[in-house]
Write a protein that holds these residues in place. Sequence first.
Motif, PDB file in Angstrom:
ATOM      1  N   LEU A 167      42.145  23.849 -70.613  1.00  6.38           N
ATOM      2  CA  LEU A 167      40.887  23.911 -69.868  1.00  6.38           C
ATOM      3  C   LEU A 167      41.146  24.191 -68.393  1.00  6.38           C
ATOM      4  CD1 LEU A 167      39.006  20.855 -71.443  1.00  6.38           C
ATOM      5  CD2 LEU A 167      39.002  23.257 -72.170  1.00  6.38           C
ATOM      6  N   ASP A 215      35.356  21.970 -66.296  1.00  2.74           N
ATOM      7  CA  ASP A 215      35.234  23.036 -67.287  1.00  2.74           C
ATOM      8  C   ASP A 215      33.766  23.077 -67.709  1.00  2.74           C
ATOM      9  OD1 ASP A 215      35.779  24.419 -70.157  1.00  2.74           O
ATOM     10  OD2 ASP A 215      37.545  24.716 -68.880  1.00  2.74           O
ATOM     11  N   THR A 216      33.477  23.567 -68.912  1.00  5.84           N
ATOM     12  CA  THR A 216      32.097  23.497 -69.382  1.00  5.84           C
ATOM     13  C   THR A 216      31.730  22.036 -69.603  1.00  5.84           C
ATOM     14  OG1 THR A 216      32.633  23.591 -71.740  1.00  5.84           O
ATOM     15  CG2 THR A 216      32.356  25.717 -70.581  1.00  5.84           C
ATOM     16  N   ALA A 258      42.777  17.858 -72.020  1.00  7.65           N
ATOM     17  CA  ALA A 258      42.493  19.041 -71.206  1.00  7.65           C
ATOM     18  C   ALA A 258      43.665  20.019 -71.232  1.00  7.65           C
ATOM     19  CB  ALA A 258      42.179  18.633 -69.767  1.00  7.65           C
ATOM     20  N   ILE A 316      34.219  16.377 -74.301  1.00  7.27           N
ATOM     21  CA  ILE A 316      35.278  16.257 -75.306  1.00  7.27           C
ATOM     22  C   ILE A 316      36.463  15.482 -74.740  1.00  7.27           C
ATOM     23  CG2 ILE A 316      37.068  17.602 -76.526  1.00  7.27           C
ATOM     24  CD1 ILE A 316      34.807  19.719 -77.044  1.00  7.27           C
ATOM     25  N   CYS A 317      36.833  15.779 -73.501  1.00  2.00           N
ATOM     26  CA  CYS A 317      37.963  15.090 -72.870  1.00  2.00           C
ATOM     27  C   CYS A 317      37.643  13.618 -72.612  1.00  2.00           C
ATOM     28  CB  CYS A 317      38.359  15.791 -71.574  1.00  2.00           C
ATOM     29  SG  CYS A 317      39.073  17.427 -71.864  1.00  2.00           S
ATOM     30  N   ASP A 357      30.390  20.703 -72.163  1.00  2.00           N
ATOM     31  CA  ASP A 357      30.802  20.292 -73.502  1.00  2.00           C
ATOM     32  C   ASP A 357      32.294  19.948 -73.538  1.00  2.00           C
ATOM     33  OD1 ASP A 357      28.241  20.538 -74.573  1.00  2.00           O
ATOM     34  OD2 ASP A 357      28.583  22.589 -75.280  1.00  2.00           O
ATOM     35  N   ASN A 358      33.130  20.776 -72.896  1.00  2.00           N
ATOM     36  CA  ASN A 358      34.563  20.492 -72.851  1.00  2.00           C
ATOM     37  C   ASN A 358      34.864  19.248 -72.019  1.00  2.00           C
ATOM     38  OD1 ASN A 358      35.461  22.525 -74.557  1.00  2.00           O
ATOM     39  ND2 ASN A 358      35.685  24.004 -72.899  1.00  2.00           N
ATOM     40  N   ASP A 359      34.117  19.064 -70.933  1.00  2.00           N
ATOM     41  CA  ASP A 359      34.270  17.849 -70.135  1.00  2.00           C
ATOM     42  C   ASP A 359      34.026  16.618 -71.007  1.00  2.00           C
ATOM     43  OD1 ASP A 359      34.630  19.527 -67.924  1.00  2.00           O
ATOM     44  OD2 ASP A 359      32.636  19.127 -67.085  1.00  2.00           O
ATOM     45  N   LYS A 407      43.869  21.701 -74.696  1.00  2.00           N
ATOM     46  CA  LYS A 407      42.835  22.721 -74.883  1.00  2.00           C
ATOM     47  C   LYS A 407      42.910  23.852 -73.845  1.00  2.00           C
ATOM     48  CE  LYS A 407      38.668  21.513 -76.187  1.00  2.00           C
ATOM     49  NZ  LYS A 407      38.588  22.281 -77.413  1.00  2.00           N
TER      50      LYS A 407
END
Length: 142
Positions: free
Chosen positions: A25, A119-120, A20, A126-127, A122-124, A23
């Motif tokens: 975030l 976050d979004t 996070a 990814i983490c 998708d980003n959640d 990126k």
Amino acid sequence: MSELTLDVARKILDAALAKAVEKKLKPLVITVLDTRGAVKVTAAQDGTSLLRAEIAHGKAYGALAMGMGSRALFQRAQEQAYFVSSVNALAQGRLVPVPGGVLIQNGSTLLGAVGVSGDTSDNDEICAIAGIEAAGLKANPG
């Protein structure tokens, strides 16, 4: 490894937080649950908004309850809205069927789930995946 230890859960948490930060975030809450649905570890970055902890928990809990990552649960909710709504009612509203809830596996053995929110979606996700993989385990988002 047949069960998720606190040490491994902390590794997942730390690596997810590091992703996070890398990126850049928005502030996240990360929750790691074992197969019983018990919280092994949870943390909120400074500045998270209200209810983020509950959302992160709901993403992980929903993944465990349904045996699928919350991305797959999200798709199922789109295809079978009445079913997922009914299951969520049975679960007393504890499912959050959007990406960010990822199953933790050691080979084919289920160890628990990670839920991330802030976050979004998708980003959640990814983490969550980054945290699981950094601990040498298999992430199952779908």
